[in-house]
Design a protein around this motif. Structure first.
Motif, PDB file in Angstrom:
ATOM      1  N   THR A   1     -31.313  58.702  24.327  1.00  0.00           N
ATOM      2  CA  THR A   1     -32.321  59.539  23.668  1.00  0.00           C
ATOM      3  C   THR A   1     -33.607  58.757  23.405  1.00  0.00           C
ATOM      4  O   THR A   1     -34.715  59.220  23.709  1.00  0.00           O
ATOM      5  CB  THR A   1     -31.768  60.088  22.340  1.00  0.00           C
ATOM      6  OG1 THR A   1     -30.578  60.826  22.598  1.00  0.00           O
ATOM      7  CG2 THR A   1     -32.802  60.971  21.663  1.00  0.00           C
ATOM      8  N   ALA A   2     -33.448  57.554  22.852  1.00  0.00           N
ATOM      9  CA  ALA A   2     -34.614  56.725  22.540  1.00  0.00           C
ATOM     10  C   ALA A   2     -35.090  55.924  23.749  1.00  0.00           C
ATOM     11  O   ALA A   2     -36.221  55.426  23.757  1.00  0.00           O
ATOM     12  CB  ALA A   2     -34.284  55.772  21.390  1.00  0.00           C
ATOM     13  N   GLY A   3     -34.236  55.786  24.750  1.00  0.00           N
ATOM     14  CA  GLY A   3     -34.613  55.018  25.931  1.00  0.00           C
ATOM     15  C   GLY A   3     -34.692  53.530  25.676  1.00  0.00           C
ATOM     16  O   GLY A   3     -35.521  52.832  26.274  1.00  0.00           O
ATOM     17  N   VAL A   4     -33.808  53.025  24.790  1.00  0.00           N
ATOM     18  CA  VAL A   4     -33.812  51.596  24.469  1.00  0.00           C
ATOM     19  C   VAL A   4     -32.385  51.077  24.475  1.00  0.00           C
ATOM     20  O   VAL A   4     -31.431  51.815  24.195  1.00  0.00           O
ATOM     21  CB  VAL A   4     -34.462  51.331  23.085  1.00  0.00           C
ATOM     22  CG1 VAL A   4     -35.920  51.742  23.088  1.00  0.00           C
ATOM     23  CG2 VAL A   4     -33.699  52.039  21.990  1.00  0.00           C
ATOM     24  N   PRO A   5     -32.209  49.789  24.782  1.00  0.00           N
ATOM     25  CA  PRO A   5     -30.865  49.215  24.734  1.00  0.00           C
ATOM     26  C   PRO A   5     -30.404  49.001  23.302  1.00  0.00           C
ATOM     27  O   PRO A   5     -31.211  48.879  22.380  1.00  0.00           O
ATOM     28  CB  PRO A   5     -31.037  47.879  25.466  1.00  0.00           C
ATOM     29  CG  PRO A   5     -32.479  47.542  25.315  1.00  0.00           C
ATOM     30  CD  PRO A   5     -33.211  48.840  25.272  1.00  0.00           C
ATOM     31  N   VAL A   6     -29.091  48.973  23.123  1.00  0.00           N
ATOM     32  CA  VAL A   6     -28.474  48.703  21.834  1.00  0.00           C
ATOM     33  C   VAL A   6     -27.820  47.329  21.902  1.00  0.00           C
ATOM     34  O   VAL A   6     -27.154  46.989  22.887  1.00  0.00           O
ATOM     35  CB  VAL A   6     -27.412  49.770  21.494  1.00  0.00           C
ATOM     36  CG1 VAL A   6     -26.723  49.452  20.167  1.00  0.00           C
ATOM     37  CG2 VAL A   6     -28.048  51.147  21.452  1.00  0.00           C
ATOM     38  N   HIS A   7     -28.049  46.514  20.860  1.00  0.00           N
ATOM     39  CA  HIS A   7     -27.510  45.162  20.841  1.00  0.00           C
ATOM     40  C   HIS A   7     -26.522  44.987  19.701  1.00  0.00           C
ATOM     41  O   HIS A   7     -26.638  45.656  18.664  1.00  0.00           O
ATOM     42  CB  HIS A   7     -28.635  44.126  20.714  1.00  0.00           C
ATOM     43  CG  HIS A   7     -29.625  44.175  21.833  1.00  0.00           C
ATOM     44  ND1 HIS A   7     -30.848  44.814  21.718  1.00  0.00           N
ATOM     45  CD2 HIS A   7     -29.573  43.686  23.093  1.00  0.00           C
ATOM     46  CE1 HIS A   7     -31.513  44.699  22.866  1.00  0.00           C
ATOM     47  NE2 HIS A   7     -30.751  44.025  23.713  1.00  0.00           N
ATOM     48  N   ASP A   8     -25.563  44.077  19.900  1.00  0.00           N
ATOM     49  CA  ASP A   8     -24.587  43.819  18.842  1.00  0.00           C
ATOM     50  C   ASP A   8     -24.975  42.607  18.005  1.00  0.00           C
ATOM     51  O   ASP A   8     -24.164  42.092  17.248  1.00  0.00           O
ATOM     52  CB  ASP A   8     -23.185  43.642  19.422  1.00  0.00           C
ATOM     53  CG  ASP A   8     -23.087  42.516  20.428  1.00  0.00           C
ATOM     54  OD1 ASP A   8     -24.096  41.816  20.640  1.00  0.00           O
ATOM     55  OD2 ASP A   8     -21.999  42.321  21.001  1.00  0.00           O
TER      56      ASP A   8
END
Length: 509
Positions: free
Chosen positions: A107-114
């Protein structure tokens, strides 16, 4: 080692708890200082205190209590620079400035990091401060950035964002040797005064703005030296791009060509381009250059330059997901192959070209379970060296082998490299070189093509925070090189061109 001579290692992390795995990485004796850019709770501070006590049990010295910086908005670099001028670090241990995503928000077009955003920001501030510190003082700073949580099944202690340069000692077109290593302030170069000589110049810092602290070094068919790295550049719309860049040395000791950008396999997106893996490259028998990287999708991309100098666009090979560890191997037929450690399993994946059109084919049948950080091209054409995941013993393998062949030497860490075609007492040998306990230079040899005959290892000392290098030159000479924590080069030459494979004492030019 005298405590007064301990290498100065500075750990920079966001919080105290984030510094714990980085402190645990320092297995050899060192003078450790920890700098944190944020405060932490009681549990985090206690965890770091325990890690530092354990480090002292390994022979390290902790001269200063962990320092929490009073960083103002955007002022992290300046305060770190002030600390570096006081502490004079020779080596930095940092988190990953470009962490690999754990997911993707469509949706946001960004990666998610842990990992929290502060990890990358802290690493980037520390790299900028170290670069400025090295430029102003002339004192080299070597950097290790660790992939905390990046690879499933691998811990931070075994995953480098920028792998240590393996083949950093090379023979040039005129027979003189050059040594190249990455540092916080750019590429360092040492140059041999004359072929076979003990006089060297350097280190000199070569121009290369915004390079990240990693380097790949390779030699083409004409004896010219090529360097590959990653470069960070600002974007007009905010953020930064990371691209693969290349420069060449056509005359030993002469200037490099300008750094030429090969771009990224994921261009146009500031989030995706930042995750490009570190490049591996090789020349085939026709003179074509192949450059490989791990792309945003965790598969392999390749870009090729033909012998006529023309570049093809990036090609995605897809297939298995890979970790940030890839190496090229050149076969006896002069073909370039790629090996990568798998991301989701303890395996190795091979890519090679088949058919008249040179279509890249994936091979998942390689019978290896490598320790992270141990893949390297073997000294003989088509061979691959790695350390066994369970025994740590170096092993050699090539297509057609039913299993890897152990060659001893489980008492060290990191990759094993070497050189082949070495004449000694009427026989032809392949020599191997690796880091031993405490970072010493360890050399072994076996009859060429017969590693099954056994390898006898000899520890030659010369402790180094970087792996040793070996080159076999056109005259039959063999030279070893190490560099100490202060950036001083040491070399040892083979004593006889045809006698036993023994080396003289270490010489620091």
């Amino acid at each position: 080692m005298s405590t007064a001579a301990l290498p100065r290692v500075t750990v920079v992390a966001a919080k105290h708890r984030d510094a714990v795995p980085l402190v645990a990485l320092q297995r050899d004796a060192a003078d450790i200082t920890v700098l944190c850019t944020e405060g932490d709770d009681k549990a985090g501070r206690a965890a770091l205190d325990r890690a530092l006590v354990e480090a002292e049990g390994r022979g390290c010295r902790v001269s200063h209590a962990p320092r929490t910086l009073t960083v103002q908005q955007g002022g992290g670099k300046e305060e770190l620079l002030s600390q570096f001028h006081e502490l004079r670090p020779q080596r930095l241990l940092l988190p990953d400035p470009d962490p690999v995503r754990s997911g993707y928000d469509d949706t946001a077009g960004v990666p998610v990091h842990d990992v929290p955003p502060g990890h990358a920001a802290t690493a980037l501030d520390a790299l900028a401060a170290a670069r400025e510190y090295q430029h102003s003082t002339g004192e080299p700073v070597f950097v290790d950035c660790r992939r905390a949580g990046a690879d499933e099944g691998a811990d931070a202690a075994t995953v480098l964002r920028y792998p240590h340069t393996a083949h950093w000692l090379v023979e040039g077109f005129d027979g003189r040797l050059s040594a190249f290593l990455p540092s916080a302030g750019g590429v360092l170069r040492w140059t041999q005064g004359e072929p076979g000589g003990l006089v060297w110049q350097g280190p000199e810092r070569l121009a290369g703005p915004h390079l990240m602290p990693g380097l790949a070094v390779l030699r083409d068919l004409h004896g010219f030296v090529h360097l590959l790295a990653l470069r960070r550049t600002p974007r007009k719309d905010g953020g930064e791009d990371v691209a693969v860049v290349r420069a060449a040395q056509y005359r030993t000791g002469g200037p490099l060509t300008p750094w030429h950008s090969l771009g990224s396999p994921n261009p146009g997106d500031r989030h995706k381009s930042r995750e490009v893996g570190f490049p591996a490259a090789g020349f085939d028998a026709s003179g074509s250059l192949f450059v490989f990287v791990r792309n945003f999708g965790h598969s392999i991309s390749v870009r090729a330059q033909g012998a006529d100098g023309r570049w093809a666009p990036w090609q995605h090979l897809r297939g298995a997901r890979v970790a940030d560890e890839i190496v090229t191997v050149t076969t006896a037929r002069g073909e370039v192959e790629l090996y990568a450690r798998a991301r989701d399993s303890a395996a190795v994946v091979r890519w090679h070209r088949t058919g008249a059109g040179g279509v890249w084919t994936e091979d998942r049948t390689v019978p290896l379970s490598p320790a992270p950080g141990s893949l390297a091209a073997g000294p003989e054409p088509g061979t691959l060296l790695s350390r066994d995941l369970h025994t740590n013993e170096p092993c050699v393998w090539q297509p057609g082998f039913g299993s890897a062949l152990p060659v001893g030497g489980a008492d060290g860490a990191g990759p094993v490299t070497g050189a082949s075609g070495i004449a000694a007492e009427g026989w032809t040998y392949s020599a191997l070189v690796r880091s031993g306990p405490g970072g010493t230079c360890v050399v072994g040899a076996h009859a060429q093509g017969r590693p099954d005959t056994g390898v006898w290892w000899d520890d030659l000392g010369a402790r180094s925070p970087r792996m040793p290098a070996m080159v076999h030159d056109r005259t039959g000479g063999v030279t070893l090189a190490t560099v100490d924590a202060a950036g001083r080069l040491s070399v040892a030459n083979r004593q006889s061109p045809n006698g036993a494979l023994t080396f003289g004492s270490w010489h620091t030019p």
